[in-house]
Design an enzyme around this catalytic site. Structure first.
Site, short mmCIF file in Angstrom:
data_model
loop_
_atom_site.label_atom_id
_atom_site.label_comp_id
_atom_site.label_asym_id
_atom_site.label_seq_id
_atom_site.Cartn_x
_atom_site.Cartn_y
_atom_site.Cartn_z
N ASP A 180 0.84 -1.20 0.00
CA ASP A 180 0.00 0.00 0.00
C ASP A 180 0.88 1.26 0.00
O ASP A 180 1.88 1.32 0.71
CB ASP A 180 -0.86 -0.03 1.28
CG ASP A 180 -1.92 1.03 1.29
OD1 ASP A 180 -2.84 0.97 0.48
OD2 ASP A 180 -1.84 1.95 2.15
N GLU B 152 1.72 -0.55 -5.00
CA GLU B 152 0.70 0.44 -5.30
C GLU B 152 1.42 1.78 -5.37
O GLU B 152 1.73 2.38 -4.34
CB GLU B 152 -0.38 0.47 -4.21
CG GLU B 152 -1.56 1.32 -4.64
CD GLU B 152 -2.16 2.19 -3.54
OE1 GLU B 152 -3.27 2.67 -3.75
OE2 GLU B 152 -1.53 2.44 -2.51
C1 NOJ Z 1 -4.52 2.93 -0.73
C2 NOJ Z 1 -5.60 1.98 -0.36
O1 NOJ Z 1 -5.95 1.24 -1.50
C3 NOJ Z 1 -6.76 2.80 0.17
O2 NOJ Z 1 -7.92 2.06 0.32
C4 NOJ Z 1 -6.31 3.42 1.46
O3 NOJ Z 1 -7.32 4.27 1.95
C5 NOJ Z 1 -5.04 4.24 1.27
N1 NOJ Z 1 -4.06 3.56 0.47
C6 NOJ Z 1 -4.41 4.54 2.60
O4 NOJ Z 1 -3.89 3.38 3.17
#
Ligand code: NOJ
Length: 535
Positions: free
Chosen positions: A201, A275
């Protein structure tokens, strides 16, 4: 055929645990629920599942606010349930990726609680980004959280701490070696439990620079970074490269170390996907250099219009960019942070685009429910849960629409998802979209995905890249038609509202809509549809 290594061209099914299947009637999905449905997932034909967070969490941000990254939140079960899930997935031939959230912890994590107590200048505060207020009492800089409102929250003694997301998600200070070593323990913990890799993430956010510098348009960059906020693409893509808090070079050092850790689990083919939505797009390639991570998410299709020119550019650029570092692209049409593709571009268009994308080289991510053609849920404001809705005081609705639980069976909501009251409401309009109904309908979106994934494995995996085909009537990237050849398969996507006739012969493998008229070396591709033809 499976790709080798397994992740290279894998289809990876994203499960949002709270919304998948509820085994105990409390209205929320859980790990036992997921395990009980793994055969369904296997029948779909995917290679792996990715589980969004299920760790101990106050759940202010759907579990991306982690209070203990090495335990399971009771709402989802316990560690034994996690182990069982992993084992059952493996016995069904599927790999398991878990989400890790290294950019921030929940404010309920013991470290943050200690930091609050220990006070300014302490070793406990040095695990996060605590700074004194400016002389006039304002926060250290003007950044706006990605969820709205300031990126800084003041604590009792007057210091501020940084949170790029909700105030309950303090950012970790990765300059502090304690943070890095604690995270290694977390990675090893899940690897020992048997997982095959990680979705990382906010992978581009760990290293911070310029923490005391203002940005000229803090609200603009915060909006531009949100796929659920619509924005003129020109404005968005001009703002994105100016984001000061993402994609600093120091993050790559972290991933080089992680890669060594992953590779130390010899023979396990551990993989990780970042990500990291970075700008310009070429920067994404840095995350998948041979000594870093294995994949990086490609966000381009999550907000792409159903337009040939745009799609042609995205597909060409994504393949070329990744090729420059010897990697393959990834493709995703939906996830838990963006509007569902069927709502965004239309149901028929979503089927056509999915069939086109499933033919491309690289790895495909499918967000649970996408295979049912689910649209976004209809949610009254009183049921909303996303912190975005609350932090923007309702001005932005947030991401709950994409997170509505899956409809499994029966004639009325909640369609077998739970025997209790679902945490987000399902609509009765989904009666024809249940797994039960779609399983027996050969023309359903579910069966389109099942068939396409099987054909992808049989004819397309490991068949190298694509060649764009010039259509005699329409040119290579006409408004109405995109056509590629991969291995022995030609893939045609007709984006127009009328059927298109092309010179084409061979065996029709699959089509996303209507019926294909084939005669005299010609095929008529129905309006808004994709076909695969084997030669
Ligand atoms: C990306 C995640 O996919 C999302 O759902 C989240 O709110 C943010 N990062 C913060 O962790």
């Amino acid at each position: 055929m499976k790709s080798s290594p397994w992740w290279k061209e894998a289809t990876i099914y994203q499960i949002y645990p709270r919304s998948f299947f509820d085994s105990n009637g409390d209205g929320e999905g859980d790990l036992k629920g997921i395990t009980s449905k793994l055969e369904y997932v296997q029948e779909l034909g995917v290679d792996a599942i990715w589980l969004s967070p299920f760790y101990t969490s106050p759940n202010k941000d759907g579990g991306y606010d982690v209070a203990d990254p090495r335990d399971v939140d009771p709402r989802f079960g316990d560690l034994a349930d996690a182990k069982k899930l992993i084992d059952v997935a493996h016995s069904l031939g599927m790999k398991v990726l878990v989400d890790v959230v290294p950019n921030h912890f929940s404010d309920q994590h013991v470290w943050f609680q200690q930091a609050l107590k220990a006070g300014r200048g302490s070793a406990e505060r040095a695990r996060f980004h605590f700074y004194d207020a400016n002389d006039d009492g304002t926060p250290p800089n003007n950044w706006i959280s990605l969820f709205g409102g300031p990126s800084w929250t003041q604590v009792e003694d007057g210091q501020y701490y940084l949170h790029l997301f909700d105030s309950s998600q303090p950012d970790l200070n990765w300059e502090n070696p304690e943070v890095a070593s604690d995270y290694e323990v977390t990675l090893r913990f899940w690897l020992e439990l048997g997982v095959d890799g990680f979705r990382i993430d906010v992978a581009h956010g760990l290293v911070k620079e310029n923490l005391l510098t203002n940005h000229p348009d803090p609200q603009g960059i915060s909006d531009a970074l949100r796929l659920d906020v619509s924005m003129d693409p020109e404005i968005r893509y001009a703002l994105l490269p100016t984001v000061p808090y993402f994609d600093r070079q120091g993050v790559h050092e972290i991933y080089r170390k992680w890669r060594k850790l992953f590779d130390s689990y010899q023979d396990r083919e551990i993989m990780a996907v970042a990500e990291a939505w970075v700008h310009p797009p070429v920067n994404a390639t840095r995350y998948v250099r041979p000594d870093e991570l294995h994949q990086v998410f490609n966000f381009d299709l999550l907000d792409a219009p159903f337009k040939a020119d745009f799609l042609y550019e995205v597909v060409t650029r994504s393949i070329e960019l990744m090729d420059s570092v010897g990697a393959l692209p990834t493709w995703a049409l939906s996830n838990h942070d963006s509007p569902r593709v069927a709502s965004r571009i239309g149901e028929v268009q979503a089927r056509a685009l999915a069939l086109f994308v499933l033919a491309l080289p690289g790895s495909c991510y499918v967000f649970a429910g996408q295979e049912l053609g689910l649209p976004d849920g209809e949610i009254p404001d009183s049921s909303r849960q996303d912190p975005i809705y609350f932090r923007t005081k309702g001005a932005q609705k947030g991401r709950d629409g994409a997170r509505v639980p899956l409809p499994w069976s029966g004639e009325a909501a909640p369609f077998g998802f739970t025997s209790g009251k679902p945490w987000l409401p399902l609509t009765d309009k989904w009666k024809e979209l249940t797994v039960e109904k779609q399983s027996v309908d050969p023309k359903s979106t579910l069966n389109l995905y099942r068939t396409a994934l099987k054909l992808r494995a049989d004819h397309l995996i490991s068949q190298g890249s694509i060649t764009w085909l010039e259509s005699p009537h329409h040119g290579m990237k006409s408004e109405s038609l995109l056509a590629v050849r991969r291995g022995n398969v030609s893939i045609y996507m007709n984006l127009s509202e009328s059927p298109v006739e092309v010179e084409l012969s061979g065996k029709l493998l699959i089509m996303s809509a209507g019926t294909v008229d084939a005669r005299d070396g010609k095929m008529t591709i129905p309006a808004i549809s994709t076909i695969w033809v084997h030669h």
